[in-house]
Design an enzyme around this catalytic site. Structure first.
Site, PDB file in Angstrom:
ATOM      1  N   CYS A  42       0.845  -1.194   0.000  1.00 29.00           N
ATOM      2  CA  CYS A  42       0.000   0.000   0.000  1.00 29.00           C
ATOM      3  C   CYS A  42       0.886   1.251   0.000  1.00 29.00           C
ATOM      4  O   CYS A  42       1.993   1.247   0.537  1.00 29.00           O
ATOM      5  CB  CYS A  42      -0.910   0.021   1.223  1.00 29.00           C
ATOM      6  SG  CYS A  42      -2.066   1.429   1.231  1.00 29.00           S
ATOM      7  N   ASP A  44       0.426   3.775   1.683  1.00 28.08           N
ATOM      8  CA  ASP A  44       0.356   4.381   3.021  1.00 28.08           C
ATOM      9  C   ASP A  44       1.754   4.686   3.585  1.00 28.08           C
ATOM     10  O   ASP A  44       2.633   3.811   3.593  1.00 28.08           O
ATOM     11  CB  ASP A  44      -0.398   3.419   3.963  1.00 28.08           C
ATOM     12  CG  ASP A  44      -0.808   4.083   5.261  1.00 28.08           C
ATOM     13  OD1 ASP A  44       0.087   4.596   5.982  1.00 28.08           O
ATOM     14  OD2 ASP A  44      -2.012   4.096   5.582  1.00 28.08           O
ATOM     15  N   ARG A  46       2.792   4.904   6.421  1.00 32.20           N
ATOM     16  CA  ARG A  46       3.174   4.176   7.643  1.00 32.20           C
ATOM     17  C   ARG A  46       3.678   2.774   7.371  1.00 32.20           C
ATOM     18  O   ARG A  46       3.992   2.040   8.308  1.00 32.20           O
ATOM     19  CB  ARG A  46       1.964   4.128   8.591  1.00 32.20           C
ATOM     20  CG  ARG A  46       1.498   5.504   9.041  1.00 32.20           C
ATOM     21  CD  ARG A  46       0.123   5.442   9.667  1.00 32.20           C
ATOM     22  NE  ARG A  46      -0.900   5.048   8.690  1.00 32.20           N
ATOM     23  CZ  ARG A  46      -2.195   4.931   8.973  1.00 32.20           C
ATOM     24  NH1 ARG A  46      -2.636   5.140  10.198  1.00 32.20           N
ATOM     25  NH2 ARG A  46      -3.057   4.587   8.035  1.00 32.20           N
ATOM     26  N   HIS A  98      -2.156  -3.946   4.968  1.00 33.61           N
ATOM     27  CA  HIS A  98      -2.000  -3.539   6.371  1.00 33.61           C
ATOM     28  C   HIS A  98      -3.372  -3.326   6.975  1.00 33.61           C
ATOM     29  O   HIS A  98      -4.327  -2.976   6.265  1.00 33.61           O
ATOM     30  CB  HIS A  98      -1.140  -2.270   6.494  1.00 33.61           C
ATOM     31  CG  HIS A  98      -1.761  -1.058   5.906  1.00 33.61           C
ATOM     32  ND1 HIS A  98      -2.446  -0.116   6.640  1.00 33.61           N
ATOM     33  CD2 HIS A  98      -1.833  -0.627   4.618  1.00 33.61           C
ATOM     34  CE1 HIS A  98      -2.887   0.833   5.841  1.00 33.61           C
ATOM     35  NE2 HIS A  98      -2.537   0.555   4.611  1.00 33.61           N
ATOM     36  N   CYS A 101      -6.508  -0.176   6.695  1.00 33.44           N
ATOM     37  CA  CYS A 101      -6.124   0.496   5.446  1.00 33.44           C
ATOM     38  C   CYS A 101      -7.230   1.480   5.053  1.00 33.44           C
ATOM     39  O   CYS A 101      -8.403   1.112   4.944  1.00 33.44           O
ATOM     40  CB  CYS A 101      -5.921  -0.541   4.348  1.00 33.44           C
ATOM     41  SG  CYS A 101      -5.500   0.182   2.740  1.00 33.44           S
TER      42      CYS A 101
END
Ligand code: CO
Length: 199
Positions: A42, A44, A46, A98, A101
């Site tokens: 992803c 993302d 993080r 994750h 999400c």
């Protein structure tokens, strides 16, 4: 908050630290890469692929998009996959989702988000198939379960790309892995058995 000059300064310190430990590091790496792993994760912020796996530059080929999807007609993903498998000969492809999400959450939320909703329809399709099980869960648990189901589906999609089919046909070993990352504890876990050949 860090400013842009901070980032450049961080970079110089990082490069100096690596060179102090291994003076040839960048010179050697500049000649070529031979990563053993392709990561499809992803976007993302993080979930930084190299950091959470402890891998150095040169060790991980990476493709990231919203909600770590393997869409059959995505030329960007397919081009990365083809180069990784055909040219770099990676031995493992890791699809890593994750929990919590935002893309997965948005896919089953009634709110409209514009263009990205088209991309997320693929995940809504997965939710539809599994809705009987998902609807029994509260919202957060439902999102987390759908994050897992999404990884499993994307790994299955990978196994059906021509790139992977052709690799297996010629006897090249490529394993597909389904992993998920916990934002709350920083841990990676597997959500399904690896796929190492056609079903
Ligand atoms: Co995400």
């Amino acid at each position: 908050m860090k400013t842009l000059p901070d980032l450049i300064e961080n970079n110089r310190q990082w490069a100096a630290g690596i060179t102090a430990e291994n003076p040839q590091f960048f010179e050697t790496l500049a000649k070529g890469q031979s990563p053993k792993y392709l990561w499809i994760g992803c976007a993302d912020s993080r979930v930084p692929a190299n950091q959470i796996t402890g891998l150095q530059p040169g060790e991980l080929f990476v493709h990231r998009n919203i909600a770590n999807q393997v869409v059959h007609s995505d030329l960007n993903m397919l081009s990365v996959l083809q180069y990784a498998v055909d040219a770099l000969k990676v031995e493992h492809v890791i699809v890593c989702g994750h929990y919590n999400c935002g893309g997965v959450r948005a896919s089953i939320s009634p709110a409209k988000n514009g263009l990205v909703d088209n991309w997320l329809r693929h995940i809504e399709d997965i939710a539809e198939v599994h809705w009987d099980n998902l609807q029994a869960l509260d919202e957060d648990a439902r999102v987390d379960r759908l994050c897992e189901l999404n990884v499993v589906q994307q790994a299955k999609n990978l196994s059906r790309t021509t790139v992977i089919e052709d690799a297996w046909d010629r006897g090249q070993s490529v394993e597909i892995h389904s992993w998920i990352y916990g934002l709350k504890d920083g841990h990676l876990n597997t959500v399904a058995e690896p796929i190492s050949g056609p079903k």
